[in-house]
Design a protein around this motif. Structure first.
Motif, PDB file in Angstrom:
ATOM      1  N   LEU A  34      17.077  -0.791 -12.222  1.00 15.61           N
ATOM      2  CA  LEU A  34      15.702  -0.547 -12.678  1.00 15.61           C
ATOM      3  C   LEU A  34      15.695  -0.399 -14.195  1.00 15.61           C
ATOM      4  N   TRP A  53       7.365   4.709 -16.811  1.00 14.69           N
ATOM      5  CA  TRP A  53       7.058   4.347 -15.431  1.00 14.69           C
ATOM      6  C   TRP A  53       5.883   5.169 -14.932  1.00 14.69           C
ATOM      7  N   GLY A 112      17.161   4.910 -13.381  1.00 16.16           N
ATOM      8  CA  GLY A 112      16.414   5.000 -12.132  1.00 16.16           C
ATOM      9  C   GLY A 112      16.650   6.260 -11.331  1.00 16.16           C
ATOM     10  N   PHE A 120      14.172  -0.909  -3.806  1.00 20.13           N
ATOM     11  CA  PHE A 120      14.113  -1.825  -4.949  1.00 20.13           C
ATOM     12  C   PHE A 120      13.260  -3.042  -4.596  1.00 20.13           C
ATOM     13  N   ALA A 132       9.447  -0.359  -7.786  1.00 24.06           N
ATOM     14  CA  ALA A 132      10.178   0.261  -6.683  1.00 24.06           C
ATOM     15  C   ALA A 132       9.183   0.995  -5.788  1.00 24.06           C
TER      16      ALA A 132
END
Length: 142
Positions: A43, A48, A66, A109, A115
């Motif tokens: 990731l 995010w 991630g 994923f 995600a």
């Protein structure tokens, strides 16, 4: 007391050698495995947004790796983690925090910028349970 070799009756030399080779491979096969939770390393770092499917809860996180997506409800806490499942496209982690909270999170994923999360547990004495989409928005603000 004398020590002597006991013959392995009924087993051919090739069978015995195969068993020894298999044992040696099993003992060293851990070396060939990749790092734990390697899927999370795929990731992309950055800003995010984690948006619950019912859209009642949205959180923005600056993610340098991630693994931060495992503890969305317990951000910044040094929690003890136990990996339940570590597959190429999905990880499941149970964690317990010193302040008394805990969680169980599954991260699936989709691609390096997307995600899917499922997480539940206890935070501040109250239960939580949500399914969310985590999407990279861009670089973290300075």
């Amino acid at each position: 007391m004398s020590s002597r070799l006991v013959p392995l009756r009924g087993l051919g030399r090739a069978t015995v050698l195969s068993a020894i080779a298999a044992g040696a491979f099993a003992a060293t096969s851990g070396v060939a495995q990749g790092p734990a939770l390697a899927m999370l390393d795929r990731l992309e770092p950055g800003l995010w947004e984690v948006r619950a499917r019912d859209e009642s809860d949205t959180v923005q996180l600056c993610v340098d790796n991630g693994r931060k997506l495992i503890q969305v409800r317990h951000r910044g806490e040094a929690c003890r983690r136990f990996v339940i499942d570590d597959a190429p496209n999905m990880v499941t982690v149970q964690y317990t925090c010193p302040a008394g909270g805990y969680g169980h999170t599954r991260v699936r994923f989709e691609n390096p910028r997307l995600a899917q999360l499922e997480t539940q547990g206890i935070d501040n004495g109250l239960p939580f349970n949500f399914v969310a989409e985590a999407r990279r928005l861009g670089p973290c603000p300075r």
